[in-house]
Design a protein around this motif. Sequence first.
Motif, PDB file in Angstrom:
ATOM      1  N   LEU A  97       0.819  -1.206   0.000  1.00  0.00           N
ATOM      2  CA  LEU A  97       0.000   0.000   0.000  1.00  0.00           C
ATOM      3  C   LEU A  97       0.860   1.266   0.000  1.00  0.00           C
ATOM      4  N   SER A  98       2.002   1.201   0.673  1.00  0.00           N
ATOM      5  CA  SER A  98       2.913   2.348   0.675  1.00  0.00           C
ATOM      6  C   SER A  98       3.561   2.530  -0.690  1.00  0.00           C
ATOM      7  N   TYR A  99       3.954   1.436  -1.312  1.00  0.00           N
ATOM      8  CA  TYR A  99       4.579   1.491  -2.641  1.00  0.00           C
ATOM      9  C   TYR A  99       3.617   2.101  -3.669  1.00  0.00           C
ATOM     10  N   ALA A 100       2.319   1.809  -3.512  1.00  0.00           N
ATOM     11  CA  ALA A 100       1.310   2.309  -4.449  1.00  0.00           C
ATOM     12  C   ALA A 100       0.911   3.756  -4.153  1.00  0.00           C
ATOM     13  N   GLY A 101       1.432   4.323  -3.069  1.00  0.00           N
ATOM     14  CA  GLY A 101       1.064   5.693  -2.722  1.00  0.00           C
ATOM     15  C   GLY A 101      -0.290   5.798  -2.048  1.00  0.00           C
ATOM     16  N   ILE A 102      -0.827   4.668  -1.597  1.00  0.00           N
ATOM     17  CA  ILE A 102      -2.115   4.662  -0.904  1.00  0.00           C
ATOM     18  C   ILE A 102      -1.919   5.018   0.564  1.00  0.00           C
ATOM     19  N   LEU A 103      -0.851   4.494   1.151  1.00  0.00           N
ATOM     20  CA  LEU A 103      -0.490   4.834   2.526  1.00  0.00           C
ATOM     21  C   LEU A 103       0.775   5.675   2.543  1.00  0.00           C
ATOM     22  N   LEU A 104       0.875   6.509   3.558  1.00  0.00           N
ATOM     23  CA  LEU A 104       2.100   7.245   3.841  1.00  0.00           C
ATOM     24  C   LEU A 104       2.733   6.634   5.084  1.00  0.00           C
ATOM     25  N   LYS A 105       4.003   6.264   4.967  1.00  0.00           N
ATOM     26  CA  LYS A 105       4.734   5.692   6.088  1.00  0.00           C
ATOM     27  C   LYS A 105       5.568   6.788   6.741  1.00  0.00           C
ATOM     28  N   HIS A 106       5.394   6.960   8.061  1.00  0.00           N
ATOM     29  CA  HIS A 106       6.034   8.053   8.774  1.00  0.00           C
ATOM     30  C   HIS A 106       7.061   7.543   9.785  1.00  0.00           C
ATOM     31  N   SER A 107       8.072   8.362  10.040  1.00  0.00           N
ATOM     32  CA  SER A 107       9.017   8.118  11.121  1.00  0.00           C
ATOM     33  C   SER A 107       9.323   9.444  11.792  1.00  0.00           C
ATOM     34  N   ILE A 108       9.923   9.375  12.983  1.00  0.00           N
ATOM     35  CA  ILE A 108      10.285  10.565  13.750  1.00  0.00           C
ATOM     36  C   ILE A 108      11.783  10.789  13.615  1.00  0.00           C
ATOM     37  N   CYS A 109      12.166  11.998  13.288  1.00  0.00           N
ATOM     38  CA  CYS A 109      13.578  12.298  13.036  1.00  0.00           C
ATOM     39  C   CYS A 109      13.911  13.684  13.572  1.00  0.00           C
ATOM     40  N   MET A 110      15.182  14.047  13.460  1.00  0.00           N
ATOM     41  CA  MET A 110      15.600  15.402  13.768  1.00  0.00           C
ATOM     42  C   MET A 110      16.666  15.832  12.775  1.00  0.00           C
ATOM     43  N   GLN A 111      16.717  17.119  12.522  1.00  0.00           N
ATOM     44  CA  GLN A 111      17.700  17.655  11.587  1.00  0.00           C
ATOM     45  C   GLN A 111      19.098  17.525  12.176  1.00  0.00           C
ATOM     46  N   THR A 112      20.052  17.048  11.380  1.00  0.00           N
ATOM     47  CA  THR A 112      21.429  16.927  11.848  1.00  0.00           C
ATOM     48  C   THR A 112      22.198  18.196  11.524  1.00  0.00           C
ATOM     49  N   ASP A 113      23.294  18.399  12.253  1.00  0.00           N
ATOM     50  CA  ASP A 113      24.122  19.582  12.008  1.00  0.00           C
ATOM     51  C   ASP A 113      24.867  19.454  10.686  1.00  0.00           C
ATOM     52  N   GLY A 114      25.255  20.572  10.146  1.00  0.00           N
ATOM     53  CA  GLY A 114      26.030  20.553   8.907  1.00  0.00           C
ATOM     54  C   GLY A 114      25.200  20.936   7.716  1.00  0.00           C
ATOM     55  N   GLU A 115      25.816  20.880   6.566  1.00  0.00           N
ATOM     56  CA  GLU A 115      25.147  21.292   5.341  1.00  0.00           C
ATOM     57  C   GLU A 115      24.170  20.224   4.862  1.00  0.00           C
ATOM     58  N   GLY A 116      23.282  20.654   3.983  1.00  0.00           N
ATOM     59  CA  GLY A 116      22.313  19.715   3.416  1.00  0.00           C
ATOM     60  C   GLY A 116      21.115  19.538   4.319  1.00  0.00           C
ATOM     61  N   SER A 117      20.295  18.571   3.983  1.00  0.00           N
ATOM     62  CA  SER A 117      19.046  18.345   4.724  1.00  0.00           C
ATOM     63  C   SER A 117      19.014  16.948   5.334  1.00  0.00           C
ATOM     64  N   ALA A 118      20.176  16.476   5.770  1.00  0.00           N
ATOM     65  CA  ALA A 118      20.234  15.134   6.357  1.00  0.00           C
ATOM     66  C   ALA A 118      19.408  15.086   7.629  1.00  0.00           C
ATOM     67  N   ARG A 119      18.682  13.988   7.816  1.00  0.00           N
ATOM     68  CA  ARG A 119      17.861  13.808   9.014  1.00  0.00           C
ATOM     69  C   ARG A 119      18.215  12.492   9.683  1.00  0.00           C
ATOM     70  N   GLN A 120      18.255  12.535  10.992  1.00  0.00           N
ATOM     71  CA  GLN A 120      18.578  11.343  11.768  1.00  0.00           C
ATOM     72  C   GLN A 120      17.299  10.819  12.412  1.00  0.00           C
ATOM     73  N   ILE A 121      16.977   9.546  12.161  1.00  0.00           N
ATOM     74  CA  ILE A 121      15.803   8.932  12.780  1.00  0.00           C
ATOM     75  C   ILE A 121      16.091   8.700  14.258  1.00  0.00           C
ATOM     76  N   VAL A 122      15.196   9.173  15.133  1.00  0.00           N
ATOM     77  CA  VAL A 122      15.454   9.152  16.575  1.00  0.00           C
ATOM     78  C   VAL A 122      14.511   8.217  17.331  1.00  0.00           C
ATOM     79  N   SER A 123      13.650   7.513  16.632  1.00  0.00           N
ATOM     80  CA  SER A 123      12.689   6.627  17.293  1.00  0.00           C
ATOM     81  C   SER A 123      12.430   5.407  16.425  1.00  0.00           C
ATOM     82  N   PRO A 124      12.251   4.235  17.049  1.00  0.00           N
ATOM     83  CA  PRO A 124      11.888   3.047  16.264  1.00  0.00           C
ATOM     84  C   PRO A 124      10.438   3.061  15.803  1.00  0.00           C
TER      85      PRO A 124
END
Length: 334
Positions: A97-124
């Motif tokens: 369902l996620s592959y088909a775009g029917i569901l959106l799969k979410h996770s919790i993250c935070m922005q990491t320091d430095g350039e770019g928009s890298a995000r670190q997942i902080v929760s399972p």
Amino acid sequence: MAIKKLKNYKTDAFMTHSPFHFQEGYQIQIENRNKNCSHTEIDTLALKGLLNSVDFEILKLLGTYCYVNTHNLNYALNHTLPENYRKQDYKRNLKKLSYAGILLKHSICMQTDGEGSARQIVSPLRFYSLSPGARSYISSLMEVPYISNQTLPAYRIIELMAAAQLLIRFQASYRNSVKKILFNLHKQIGSHLLLLDAYIRYSASQGDSSSPAVHLFLLCGRDNGDNYADIVLRSRLLFCWLDRRKEEYPCHMILLLLESISDIPPVYLQVRKPYMSGKTGITDSLYPLYFTLDTNVLVQPLFDALYQCEIEEDSGRCKISKISLGMTASLCHG
């Protein structure tokens, strides 16, 4: 009232951390690349036999509760699906369902320091919602339309997910007594808007049609910034709202869902403070006030996982008692 006190807790008692904790600086991100679908695409997949009854049950579940994590999706499906459709997990359905775009799969993250928009997942924690196209599609198939089309702030998404867990498990434990459940309600009190996380009407005695209905009002609070202020304000508004509707809701209980036992005393003291003088005229609406925790409802039926507070006369401290409340307890007033 048939209340059994089980144990007294100190305010510094240790409890397992809630899975629905959201710190300041955290963000919610969508993991799947395909983030939407059309009605035609859903119909095509269904006609090809690529969507089955389990998939549509997942869509209805998310149409009801908006955001549900993987563990509670599994739990809910294994209590609602016919036995021959139940599985150990539904990873393949969720992935499809996620592959088909029917569901959106979410996770919790935070922005990491430095350039770019890298995000670190902080929760399972992983949780799902309907994509805009699926949300529109499923709303026409449900008795109660999808609750909101607006973009919600991250902390509100976490609140809804915690409330959904309680409701899913309440229905599994007390299915025969549940008469009605409404989710994410808005009530107007003068110029103020009261946001109720849920309303449950249930029968205190199973199989007894003469038994009065009990009205349970749920408010969810998170340990996030000034969010204690939010649940305190909403509690006070609920007391005012109920005080004007005593005849409509003579048997009621107010339940505050929190993250940790250490959250209970500050919330209780703030909620109780305006009513200590007894000059407001709505003291009765404060009772009965109960608390429960995310972690408790994971392992126990709700009415075996409640807390009540009282102020000790000699020390002025807030004493917390864990109680077991029978379904037949009288919650009628007046």
